[in-house]
Design an enzyme around this catalytic site. Structure first.
Site: not given
Length: 885
Positions: A335, A382, A384, A479
């Protein structure tokens, strides 16, 4: 004058030593014993004996073995008594230490042994303590026998016939049972007791709970939960019916505020017991051996402003997941629309998806990706979170086994320390804030088919997402809201409590709080926009699980109420609990003990006692506003991205974040000082309630001191996080010699190893590191950066892309990389946890002094001296070795 007084004292000492013998000393103690025994004051005698011994030591020189034994024994049992002996501080120390020795120490070295002619009063007291322990042991054996016989009886043929009778299926019998159970609870909760009856009732419950804490099995846990619910509900009933001061408007308004906060805490307690009473602990389901039947999976890695160094490892690890290559597609969802990310994706051979706007943040990013991909399932990480290679094989069996399963969630595990762990230096020593949710609550949710989607480390079914219109975009917690919608649509959710990915925790306290603010706002938005208590599609258990999750983030106001409630009486003389001192003590203290014992049993490996209050206190002020605003205006607020991959290269104190804690701390500290003045010079009728308020304020000071300690940001020494490890490897030296080693830790640019011999290599030597993945072995060029005995540190240099992939596969992507992390914590011991929080609080005061402006240091230093002085009065563990001089 002082010299004359000293001369007089020495003369008196000389006269006493000449004319008074050991017989007279024994006679004096015997007279004291007769007095106490006559008046049935054995406990008081136990408290007074140390004072008498200390007093007698002023006048009698200890010049014989028996007296020396007494002096050595006292020095052992009272290690923190300072000179001079007779001071107000030492009087308090002796009293508290005596209570500690009499009631809390169980080893034989902890009992007070005076001489061969020691007091019968002490013997009686010890007999009473032995009797209590004997009752405790008998109850423990009885409970164990009951549970074991109950388990054995379930295998008995007669029992099976009896339990399988049709009468037990009668709806009328079920109604009658629940009515009888409800009536019993109502009786125990609502029937008023006298003070004596309440003391007996709560003592019996505490004794049973204390004995049950060591009994294994779910029946013991259910019994303890039942007792905790009974005592806490009885307390709340007493509060509503007997403790509001209707004649004082200020006391009434403040008392109602406290009562509402206690009601909130009671609701959360009951829902928490329901949620975790029977964790499912679901196991993975094996897949078919024929890989051609396995479905296609798209892996989404959303990113916005994170550095490429963070995303790189996740993308490479996702490519390494054990799944047919033609059925696995990895996509970086950027994004931030950054050219270097597009180039990296092209280089390693993964998909790259971007869009022209950032509408709806992460949820919009994934919804857009769904329009350009077509996998049957979507795995989300995610940027990470680095997945292990077994991720899909551990999760996909749930979907194959049941077509109605729409979500399989795994834990969020972090290999770096979060701000609490790093700043308090307790990483891997105390369970972090997330462990309770991912270690216990999610397993409890799974039992009730209410597993939450947590935004990462999960697999979702595309068909289920299509049926609900994609990822939810109405709230900032897309979520949990997405999982709620799929469950409303009739789909099932699952949770596998085996870490299958690991990522970076938040780098600073401010970032951590910002993340929690988003979660709190999002759950409040769901409560308003799509309330799980209303609407269709959910069963009662699912509604209660979601309700508890949402109420958890509304804890801001209740927590601040608890942190300030005792100040109402201290500052304003407002009786917010309008009851006699004895009644307050008998209702509050045993109830809190009962709840603590029960929670410690249930949550023992995932949340240590008293640390929950520290976590909530840190967040309370900051989640108060966003949750309140979201309840009134749910459309206000925007998605904020949690920063990851940063480096805190300086030690500093975050004064901006800590302002609310420091303000609340000052209120309580000043209140304690004012309470002491009132205690000394105020009305004697208020001593009892003042003492309770001071005890409560002291506890708040401890909790707030620990919250203040978290704001001292520790310096991050390494640019990359080290991961503890324990698996075999090898090194090949420049002379061709190969040596087996143990990998002790690793990061993305280095490895720590342990060899069997000293000084194998020197610093800057080139060494070839050998590691394996399955049956494949890889080699990596490294240089020795440090050596210490058998320990060596190796630095990776100039690895090409293929070597980087291989290194990640051999380290971060290992199937067993994170399996042991949840097993490192021992079961909670409330006394140990209390001491850790207490010393953390002292560290908080020291941090304030160290980082404070020069103008404020004298004030903070004085407050810290007061706190340290109060800490010096607390009981200490007796010295282990007793050697009479």
């Amino acid at each position: 004058m002082n010299r004359q007084e000293s001369l007089i004292v020495r003369c008196v000492r000389l006269v006493l030593n000449v004319f008074f013998t050991k017989t007279l000393v024994r006679f004096i103690f015997y007279k004291f014993y007769c007095y106490f025994n006559q008046h049935k004051m054995s406990v008081l005698a136990a408290f007074c004996l140390p004072f008498l011994l200390l007093f007698s030591s002023l006048f009698f020189k200890l010049n014989n073995n028996n007296k020396r034994r007494i002096k050595a024994r006292l020095r052992q049992l009272y290690p923190h008594i300072t000179a001079p002996l007779i001071t107000p501080s030492n009087s308090i120390r002796v009293l508290l230490q005596s209570i500690y020795l009499v009631f809390f120490k169980s080893t034989k070295d902890s009992h007070i042994i005076i001489t061969k002619h020691k007091s019968n009063a002490l013997k009686q007291l010890k007999k009473s303590i032995r009797l209590i322990r004997l009752v405790d042991q008998k109850l423990l054996r009885t409970f164990k026998r009951i549970w074991s016989s109950a388990r054995l009886s379930t295998t008995n043929h007669t029992y099976q016939r009896f339990s399988g009778a049709e009468i037990w299926q009668s709806r009328l019998l079920h109604i009658a049972f629940y009515c009888a159970l409800g009536l019993a609870v109502v009786i125990f909760v609502t029937v008023p007791f006298s003070t004596t009856a309440q003391a007996i009732f709560i003592s019996l419950i505490l004794l049973v709970a204390y004995s049950l804490r060591r009994v294994k099995g779910q029946m013991a846990t259910i019994t303890m939960i039942t007792l905790a619910v009974t005592t806490s509900t009885r307390y709340l009933w007493w509060r509503y019916t007997d403790t509001l001061n209707w004649n004082d408007p200020l006391a009434l308004s403040l008392g109602i505020g406290l009562l509402l906060a206690e009601t909130y805490a009671w609701i959360v307690l009951i829902l928490g017991f329901f949620q975790t009473i029977n964790p499912l602990e679901r196991k993975p389901i094996p897949l078919a051996k024929d890989t051609s039947t396995w479905p296609t999976v798209d892996v989404y890695i959303p990113t916005y402003n994170e550095p490429l160094s963070v995303v790189k490892s996740t993308a490479i690890a996702a490519q390494s997941i054990d799944w047919p290559a033609d059925k696995l597609n990895v996509y970086i969802l950027d994004d931030g629309n950054r050219s270097e990310f597009a180039q990296f994706a092209k280089t390693i051979g993964v998909g790259y998806i971007t869009r022209t706007d950032n509408k709806h943040a992460k949820a919009g990013n994934m919804n857009h990706a769904m329009t350009v991909t077509d996998g049957e399932y979507i795995a989300i990480f995610d940027c990470d979170h680095i997945p292990v290679r077994s991720f899909l094989q551990m999760t996909m069996g749930q979907f194959i086994n049941d077509s109605k399963v729409c979500l399989v969630q795994t834990p969020h595990h972090f290999f770096s320390a979060d701000p609490f762990e790093r700043n308090l230096k307790n990483h891997r020593q105390i369970p972090n804030e997330n462990m309770l949710f991912y270690g216990l609550i999610q397993d409890g949710n799974d039992m009730w088919d209410a597993t939450f989607f947590c935004g990462s480390c999960a697999v979702l079914k595309r068909q289920a997402l299509d049926d609900i219109g994609g990822f939810a975009v109405e709230t900032v917690t897309e979520d949990a809201h997405t999982a709620l919608r799929m469950q409303r649509a009739g789909y099932k959710t699952s949770y596998i409590n085996i870490p299958q990915a690991a990522g970076l925790a938040t780098e600073s306290l401010s970032a951590h709080i910002g993340q929690r603010i988003r979660w709190a706002r999002g759950m409040a938005q769901i409560f308003r926009l799509d309330n799980p208590l209303l609407g269709k599609g959910l069963n009662i258990a699912q509604r209660l699980c979601y309700l508890n999750a949402m109420l958890h983030f509304l804890s801001g106001i209740p927590r601040i109420v608890f942190l300030t409630a005792p100040l109402a009486l201290i500052y304003f003389d407002a009786y917010i609990i309008y009851a006699p001192f004895v009644a307050i003590f008998l209702y509050i203290v045993p109830t809190l003990l009962q709840v603590k014992i029960t929670n410690s049993r249930i949550q023992g490996k995932y949340r240590y006692s008293f640390w929950g209050e520290v976590y909530e206190s840190v967040l309370a002020w900051y989640i108060l506003k966003p949750t309140t605003v979201a309840l009134f205006n749910p459309n206000k607020g925007k998605f904020n991205v949690t920063e990851k991959g940063g480096l805190n290269n300086t030690a500093r104190y975050d004064w901006l974040i800590s302002k609310p804690y420091i303000f609340l701390l000052l209120l309580n500290v000043i209140g304690m000082g004012y309470a002491v003045i009132r205690l000394l010079f105020g009305e004697t009728t208020q001593i009892g309630v003042l003492l309770i308020s001071m005890l409560w304020a002291s506890y708040n000071i401890m909790i707030l001191g620990a919250a203040v300690a978290v704001a001292a940001e520790a310096k991050q020494i390494r640019s990359s996080h080290r991961v503890k490890a324990d698996f075999p490897g090898a090194i090949r030296l420049s002379n061709g010699r190969t040596i087996k080693v143990k990998i002790t830790d690793y990061s993305d640019n280095g490895v720590g190893i342990e060899t069997a011999h000293h000084h194998v290599s020197r610093v800057n030597d080139k060494v070839e590191l050998l590691m394996s993945r399955g049956k494949k072995q890889y080699s990596f060029a490294t240089f020795v950066c440090n050596t210490r005995d058998t320990q060596m540190g190796l630095t990776l240099r100039d690895l090409d892309l293929e070597k980087q992939k291989a290194f990640i596969q051999c380290t971060f992507s290992r199937a067993d990389a994170w399996l042991e992390w949840q097993e490192n914590f021992k079961h909670d011991k409330p006394s140990y946890s209390f001491s850790k929080v207490f010393y953390t609080s002292l560290r908080g005061f020291n941090n304030l002094i160290f980082h404070a402006p020069n103008e404020l240091k004298p004030v903070i230093y004085f407050i810290t001296r007061v706190i340290n002085y109060l800490a010096s009065l607390l009981p200490k563990k007796p010295n282990e070795v007793f050697k009479p001089s």
